[in-house]
Design a protein around this motif. Structure first.
Motif, PDB file in Angstrom:
ATOM      1  N   ILE A   1      -3.370  -1.806  -1.949  1.00  5.85           N
ATOM      2  CA  ILE A   1      -4.231  -0.630  -1.813  1.00  5.85           C
ATOM      3  C   ILE A   1      -3.520   0.491  -2.542  1.00  5.85           C
TER       4      ILE A   1
ATOM      5  N   LEU B   1       0.837  -1.190   0.000  1.00  2.00           N
ATOM      6  CA  LEU B   1       0.000   0.000   0.000  1.00  2.00           C
ATOM      7  C   LEU B   1       0.874   1.242   0.000  1.00  2.00           C
TER       8      LEU B   1
ATOM      9  N   ILE C   1      -8.888  -1.213  -3.535  1.00  2.00           N
ATOM     10  CA  ILE C   1      -8.353  -2.511  -3.139  1.00  2.00           C
ATOM     11  C   ILE C   1      -8.185  -3.322  -4.417  1.00  2.00           C
TER      12      ILE C   1
END
Length: 326
Positions: free
Chosen positions: A164, A119, A286
């Motif tokens: 993410i 992420l 996501i």
């Protein structure tokens, strides 16, 4: 193993022709597995350790595969190896294929590996980490590894379960669902802007800037504003959380997702510059490979969607603050 110097596009064509001549026949699975590991690790010894066989066994399997295709697939590179042009094409397909098999088996049997999520550093520091206590309380049996990076990680390699990312959710080969809507915003403290004469986007080139490591939004934004082939003279690149701190302290102007500065903008601590309409699809998504997911990944996605739901509703109902730039 052949020499890469002699390898040309004709080798790739020869490999394809060879497969066609074989019809539906396939090379030995053991040879494919050995080659995939050697190509991915760039090492025959590494592949041998991973597959729990000897170094000569891996070399023999690679030669066996080269004989089957009739083209060189791998060449020596220093102390390691690297695939030829034909080998690289084969290795890419094998990585994807063996990765899909591994994920399918894990989805059926489960395992004790940590849930690994890549992420952006900004999302990790300002959104996810402050909420992780709730996830740990709800799922104390799920070990979790976060990999904050500005680089786009290839999920096909199998090291990460989920990503993410900021963008439009249109990454090829991935399934994506939006978590939070957020467009870009260029912002600075009024105290900084008061020291400069700013009438056009080009005037911003004279200001000090901060930019998140590994991103290119500044150049893209400038080009979109008609300031092509120009970048500010004074740019400091740093992790996203440090960039936001610098913007808030009035040290520089920066570009980031509006959601991270929305409260500061709302109370007048920061000023946005040259807002214009952007894609309504922008936001944090996501992303994962298609196919079955491990149980921990399913649990995490359910949890984070519940956590994001209140803010997502706020973003959707407050376009002047969070939504599409005016």
């Amino acid at each position: 193993m052949g020499s890469i110097g002699a390898q040309t596009d004709l080798s790739c064509q020869s490999a394809i022709v060879s497969i066609c001549k074989q019809g539906l026949q396939m090379p030995p699975l053991s040879a494919l597995r050995a080659f995939e590991a050697a190509a991915r690790l760039r090492s025959l010894s590494g592949a041998a350790r991973e597959l729990n066989v000897t170094h000569p066994a891996i070399a023999q399997q690679v030669r066996r595969l080269e004989a089957w295709f009739g083209v060189p697939l791998m060449t020596r590179a220093g102390r390691g190896v690297e695939p030829t042009a034909a080998g690289a094409r084969l290795a890419a397909g094998l990585e994807e294929g063996f990765g899909a098999i591994r994920r399918a088996v894990e989805g059926m049997t489960g395992d004790d590996r940590p849930l690994n999520i890549t992420l952006t550093p900004t999302f990790a520091a300002y959104w996810l980490v402050p909420r992780l206590g709730a996830f740990r309380a709800a799922h104390p049996d799920i070990p979790l590894t976060l990999d904050p990076t500005s680089e786009s990680v290839d999920l096909r390699l199998g090291a990460h379960d989920l990503a993410i990312r900021f963008g439009k959710g249109d990454w090829p080969g991935l399934e994506s669902e939006r978590l939070l809507a957020s467009d870009f915003v260029v912002a600075a403290a009024p105290s900084l802007l008061a020291r400069y004469e700013i009438e056009t986007p080009a005037d911003l080139l004279a200001l000090p800037w901060v930019q998140e490591l590994g991103t290119d939004e500044l150049r893209v934004w400038m080009a979109d504003q008609g300031v092509a082939d120009a970048v500010p003279r004074n740019v400091a690149r740093m992790p996203g959380n440090l960039m936001l701190d610098a913007i808030r302290r009035g040290e520089a102007v920066g570009i980031t997702g509006r959601a991270w500065l929305a409260v500061d903008i709302e109370r007048g601590a920061l000023t946005t510059l040259f807002d214009r309409e952007q894609s309504p699809d922008l936001g944090y998504w996501i992303a994962a490979l298609p196919g079955p997911r491990r149980a921990p990944a399913k649990a995490f996605v359910r949890w984070i969607k519940r956590e994001a739901a209140p803010q997502a509703r706020l973003l959707a109902s407050s376009p002047a603050t969070f939504g599409t730039m005016r």
